[in-house]
Write an enzyme that holds these catalytic residues in place. Structure first.
Site, PDB file in Angstrom:
ATOM      1  N   HIS A 155     -45.860 -24.853 -13.041  1.00  0.00           N
ATOM      2  CA  HIS A 155     -45.747 -25.812 -14.143  1.00  0.00           C
ATOM      3  C   HIS A 155     -45.104 -27.113 -13.673  1.00  0.00           C
ATOM      4  CE1 HIS A 155     -46.412 -22.162 -16.574  1.00  0.00           C
ATOM      5  NE2 HIS A 155     -46.895 -23.008 -17.476  1.00  0.00           N
ATOM      6  N   HIS A 182     -45.303 -14.192 -16.065  1.00  0.00           N
ATOM      7  CA  HIS A 182     -46.408 -14.755 -15.281  1.00  0.00           C
ATOM      8  C   HIS A 182     -46.562 -13.878 -14.036  1.00  0.00           C
ATOM      9  CE1 HIS A 182     -45.993 -19.063 -17.197  1.00  0.00           C
ATOM     10  NE2 HIS A 182     -46.181 -18.113 -18.090  1.00  0.00           N
ATOM     11  N   GLU A 209     -40.952 -29.229 -28.288  1.00  0.00           N
ATOM     12  CA  GLU A 209     -40.874 -30.546 -28.914  1.00  0.00           C
ATOM     13  C   GLU A 209     -39.868 -30.557 -30.062  1.00  0.00           C
ATOM     14  OE1 GLU A 209     -43.824 -28.764 -28.602  1.00  0.00           O
ATOM     15  OE2 GLU A 209     -44.047 -29.765 -26.651  1.00  0.00           O
ATOM     16  N   ARG A 264     -49.384 -19.713 -11.963  1.00  0.00           N
ATOM     17  CA  ARG A 264     -49.454 -21.141 -12.280  1.00  0.00           C
ATOM     18  C   ARG A 264     -48.120 -21.804 -11.969  1.00  0.00           C
ATOM     19  NH1 ARG A 264     -51.779 -21.916 -17.872  1.00  0.00           N
ATOM     20  NH2 ARG A 264     -53.451 -23.269 -17.165  1.00  0.00           N
TER      21      ARG A 264
HETATM   22  I1  8IG Z   1     -46.425 -20.478 -25.792  1.00  0.00           I
HETATM   23  O1  8IG Z   1     -44.765 -25.042 -29.187  1.00  0.00           O
HETATM   24  C1  8IG Z   1     -45.918 -22.351 -26.174  1.00  0.00           C
HETATM   25  N1  8IG Z   1     -45.907 -23.260 -25.217  1.00  0.00           N
HETATM   26  N2  8IG Z   1     -44.895 -27.784 -25.529  1.00  0.00           N
HETATM   27  N3  8IG Z   1     -44.823 -26.400 -27.381  1.00  0.00           N
HETATM   28  C2  8IG Z   1     -45.036 -26.578 -26.061  1.00  0.00           C
HETATM   29  N4  8IG Z   1     -45.396 -25.599 -25.255  1.00  0.00           N
HETATM   30  C3  8IG Z   1     -45.550 -24.381 -25.810  1.00  0.00           C
HETATM   31  C4  8IG Z   1     -45.348 -24.123 -27.149  1.00  0.00           C
HETATM   32  C5  8IG Z   1     -44.957 -25.192 -27.994  1.00  0.00           C
HETATM   33  N5  8IG Z   1     -45.580 -22.828 -27.360  1.00  0.00           N
END
Ligand code: 8IG
Length: 273
Positions: A95, A72, A194, A93
């Protein structure tokens, strides 16, 4: 949470005004018309959309902290577009998973609004739930599901989120590339990806894209009265949809591979805004 925006008696909108004043002073551009937040894989667009007038380290602008993730950028750029409009490109950004609080997450959007921007382009790298999106697809965000259990709105601030990701702007993007697909973006808190079960939950809920940004920013942009275009670069299929484990390196490699193509696409879209 020891971020300047969380100090007692701070008004986040006043803070954004101060940040916008700093941008005005350093860039010598009175009004920016469009703002773009460039997520993973989109950074090159900054070089393609116009002529860079000035580049400011985020650390020189009140309320911005340097990004936690390598890859970033960490600068704010003022760019003169061929149309004569001025674009503010946010390469820094914050997060939600950085734990600086939601005010810090949406500070760049509020700053862009205070700098005059009426259009907010939010881009990100994300996971795809639709199997046909393999291989660095760029997709439009049509709506979102916010699973952060947070909001940038404070107090009894009731704001409509219908047509949050402007249909007009999505159609404009499709004038550049009629094949652009769209989907519902699900913002998880992260920073873990996830579980496959969570991806199935997101799918059942009506989601198509999983990520860790954008939804909270879009809410703040709507509050500020901006028109929003959202785009995701699908760098990986979501966990359990793709058969191999997810890795940050895979995400970075896919972003690099797609960067030239999607940045050129975004530059063409921005020319129409
Ligand atoms: I690049 O598969 C990226 N960012 N939550 N899940 C989530 N954020 C992500 C993913 C993903 N790939």
């Amino acid at each position: 949470m020891e971020h300047p925006l969380n100090a007692p008696d701070v008004d986040p909108f006043e803070f954004a005004k101060r940040a916008a004043d700093a941008i005005r002073e350093k860039s010598q551009i009175e009004t920016h018309d469009i703002a773009l937040t460039l997520g993973s894989g989109w950074a090159k667009a900054a070089d393609l959309i116009g002529e860079t007038v000035s580049e400011i380290p985020a650390s020189e602008i009140p309320g911005f902290v340097k990004p936690a993730v390598v890859g970033h950028v960490g600068t704010i750029r003022s760019i003169l577009l061929p149309s004569g409009k001025h674009a503010l490109v946010i390469g820094a950004r914050t997060h939600f998973y950085e734990n600086h609080g939601v005010r810090a997450v949406v500070h760049s959007v509020r700053t862009a609004a205070a700098a005059g921007a009426k259009t907010m382009v939010l881009t990100n790298g994300a996971g795809g739930i639709k199997p046909e999106w393999q291989g660095g697809a760029a997709v439009l965000i049509s709506d979102h599901i916010n699973l952060t259990a947070s909001s940038p709105l404070e107090g009894a601030t009731f704001i409509d989120l219908t047509n949050l990701y402007s249909k007009r702007l999505r159609e404009l993007a499709r004038e550049v590339d009629p094949s652009l697909d769209e989907g519902v973006y699900v913002q998880f808190r992260g920073p873990h990806y996830e579980t496959p079960a969570e991806v199935q939950m997101a799918k059942t809920m009506g989601g198509h894209i999983v990520g860790m940004s954008t939804a909270l920013e879009a809410i703040a942009a709507r509050q500020a009265g901006m028109e929003i275009l959202g785009m995701s670069l699908i760098t990986n299929l979501a966990a359990g949809i793709q058969q191999t484990p997810l890795s940050h390196q895979e995400v970075i490699d896919a972003g690099k591979q797609a960067e030239e193509r999607i940045s050129a696409l975004l530059a063409q879209i921005v020319a129409k805004l």
